[in-house]
Design a protein around this motif. Structure first.
Motif, short mmCIF file in Angstrom:
data_model
loop_
_atom_site.label_atom_id
_atom_site.label_comp_id
_atom_site.label_asym_id
_atom_site.label_seq_id
_atom_site.Cartn_x
_atom_site.Cartn_y
_atom_site.Cartn_z
N LEU A 62 1.47 -1.00 0.16
CA LEU A 62 0.16 0.03 0.09
C LEU A 62 0.46 1.61 -0.10
CD1 LEU A 62 -2.12 -0.94 2.97
CD2 LEU A 62 -2.80 -1.30 -0.01
N VAL A 63 0.59 2.09 -0.54
CA VAL A 63 1.11 3.55 -0.79
C VAL A 63 0.18 4.68 -0.45
CG1 VAL A 63 3.02 2.92 -3.11
CG2 VAL A 63 0.34 3.80 -2.60
N GLY A 64 -1.41 4.92 0.27
CA GLY A 64 -1.78 5.14 0.87
C GLY A 64 -2.87 4.76 1.04
N PHE A 65 -3.57 6.00 1.99
CA PHE A 65 -4.83 5.50 1.97
C PHE A 65 -6.18 6.90 2.56
CE2 PHE A 65 -3.09 6.68 5.92
CZ PHE A 65 -4.26 6.81 6.91
N THR A 66 -7.15 7.00 2.19
CA THR A 66 -7.78 7.93 3.47
C THR A 66 -9.28 6.78 4.05
OG1 THR A 66 -8.96 9.57 2.93
CG2 THR A 66 -9.54 7.90 1.24
N GLN A 67 -9.51 7.38 5.10
CA GLN A 67 -10.64 7.01 5.98
C GLN A 67 -11.96 8.01 6.10
OE1 GLN A 67 -11.03 4.32 10.17
NE2 GLN A 67 -8.97 5.63 9.95
N LEU A 68 -12.79 7.49 6.49
CA LEU A 68 -13.81 8.49 5.93
C LEU A 68 -15.44 8.37 7.07
CD1 LEU A 68 -15.15 8.06 2.15
CD2 LEU A 68 -13.37 9.91 3.21
N TYR A 69 -15.53 8.97 8.40
CA TYR A 69 -16.50 8.70 8.66
C TYR A 69 -18.04 9.60 9.24
CZ TYR A 69 -12.50 7.34 11.81
OH TYR A 69 -10.35 6.84 12.50
N PRO A 70 -18.84 8.59 9.13
CA PRO A 70 -20.01 9.20 8.95
C PRO A 70 -20.78 9.63 10.18
CG PRO A 70 -20.32 7.11 9.73
CD PRO A 70 -19.04 7.46 9.00
N PHE A 71 -20.98 11.18 9.60
CA PHE A 71 -22.28 11.89 10.32
C PHE A 71 -22.76 12.23 10.06
CE2 PHE A 71 -19.67 15.14 9.98
CZ PHE A 71 -20.33 16.37 10.11
N PHE A 72 -23.97 13.20 10.74
CA PHE A 72 -25.59 13.85 10.05
C PHE A 72 -25.98 15.36 10.78
CE2 PHE A 72 -25.57 9.01 10.40
CZ PHE A 72 -26.55 9.02 9.62
N SER A 73 -26.21 15.76 9.92
CA SER A 73 -26.17 17.32 10.19
C SER A 73 -28.20 17.42 10.35
CB SER A 73 -25.89 17.58 8.56
OG SER A 73 -27.03 19.11 8.69
N SER A 74 -28.45 17.40 11.29
CA SER A 74 -29.35 17.86 11.64
C SER A 74 -30.21 18.66 10.55
CB SER A 74 -29.55 18.69 13.16
OG SER A 74 -29.30 17.38 14.51
N VAL A 75 -29.55 20.32 10.98
CA VAL A 75 -30.32 20.91 10.15
C VAL A 75 -30.41 20.15 8.36
CG1 VAL A 75 -29.56 23.53 8.57
CG2 VAL A 75 -28.77 22.27 11.14
N ARG A 76 -29.37 19.89 7.67
CA ARG A 76 -29.77 19.15 6.65
C ARG A 76 -30.22 18.19 6.36
NH1 ARG A 76 -23.70 20.00 4.15
NH2 ARG A 76 -23.33 19.50 6.12
N MET A 77 -30.71 17.42 7.60
CA MET A 77 -30.92 15.84 8.14
C MET A 77 -31.15 15.44 6.62
SD MET A 77 -35.14 17.14 8.56
CE MET A 77 -35.82 17.93 7.29
N ARG A 78 -29.65 14.46 6.40
CA ARG A 78 -28.59 13.91 5.25
C ARG A 78 -27.29 13.81 6.73
NH1 ARG A 78 -28.21 17.11 -0.05
NH2 ARG A 78 -27.51 15.42 -0.40
N ARG A 79 -27.14 12.57 5.80
CA ARG A 79 -25.92 12.49 6.32
C ARG A 79 -24.35 13.29 5.97
NH1 ARG A 79 -23.88 7.07 7.08
NH2 ARG A 79 -25.82 6.26 6.86
N VAL A 80 -23.31 13.31 6.46
CA VAL A 80 -22.52 14.17 5.93
C VAL A 80 -20.78 12.36 6.12
CG1 VAL A 80 -20.61 16.07 6.87
CG2 VAL A 80 -23.17 16.10 6.15
N TRP A 81 -20.48 13.10 5.33
CA TRP A 81 -18.93 12.16 5.47
C TRP A 81 -17.84 13.03 5.69
CZ3 TRP A 81 -19.12 6.73 5.85
CH2 TRP A 81 -19.50 6.12 5.10
N VAL A 82 -16.99 12.91 6.82
CA VAL A 82 -15.96 13.62 7.14
C VAL A 82 -14.54 12.95 7.16
CG1 VAL A 82 -14.40 13.92 9.36
CG2 VAL A 82 -16.79 14.34 9.11
#
Length: 150
Positions: A62-82
């Protein structure tokens, strides 16, 4: 040469832990590959993050990676990924790996119907900021973000 990307699974764990440990050292954390492995395994086992890994045809492992975590926006009432983590091994930089990982993260987040993909970086990480801005990310000047260490 174009990077090859995959969604990480437990088969990637040992190599990913080594890379993750190197990433953490950039942020002045002590090396602890065993703890890095346990942390990543817990995230994967609990389906708490999504990790993409990159390889190059002329390099082993492996030469690289990215990691995403989910959370939710109450105002937008949708998932957001960090997009919490992005790392490319020093000897694989400037070969399109970071851009490919960022593109994979964007495609994945969009496929989940997310409202946005968000990230943070150190103020002096100018090269990362240039990449993010080139990919269409906008710096958020509307909100002050606070943290409480526990």
């Amino acid at each position: 040469m174009t990077p090859t990307l995959a969604r990480a699974d437990l088969d990637h764990l040992d190599a990913l832990a080594e890379l993750f440990d190197r990433y953490r050292r950039v942020y002045r954390q002590p090396s602890d590959v065993a703890a890095a492995r346990a942390f990543l395994q817990a995230r994967l086992d609990a389906d708490e993050s999504v990790i993409f890994v990159a390889t190059l045809p002329d390099r082993e492992g492996l030469v690289g990676f990215t990691q995403l975590y989910p959370f939710f926006s109450s105002v937008r009432m949708r998932r957001v990924w960090v997009l919490n983590d992005l790392f490319v091994a020093e000897d694989a930089r400037r070969r399109g790996v970071a851009r490919a990982l960022m593109d994979a993260a964007r495609t994945f987040a969009a496929s989940t119907g997310a409202a946005s993909l968000e990230l943070a970086t150190e103020r002096d990480n100018v090269s990362a900021q240039a990449l993010y801005e080139d990919l269409g990310y906008a710096r958020d000047d509307a909100y002050w973000h606070y943290a409480l260490s526990l």
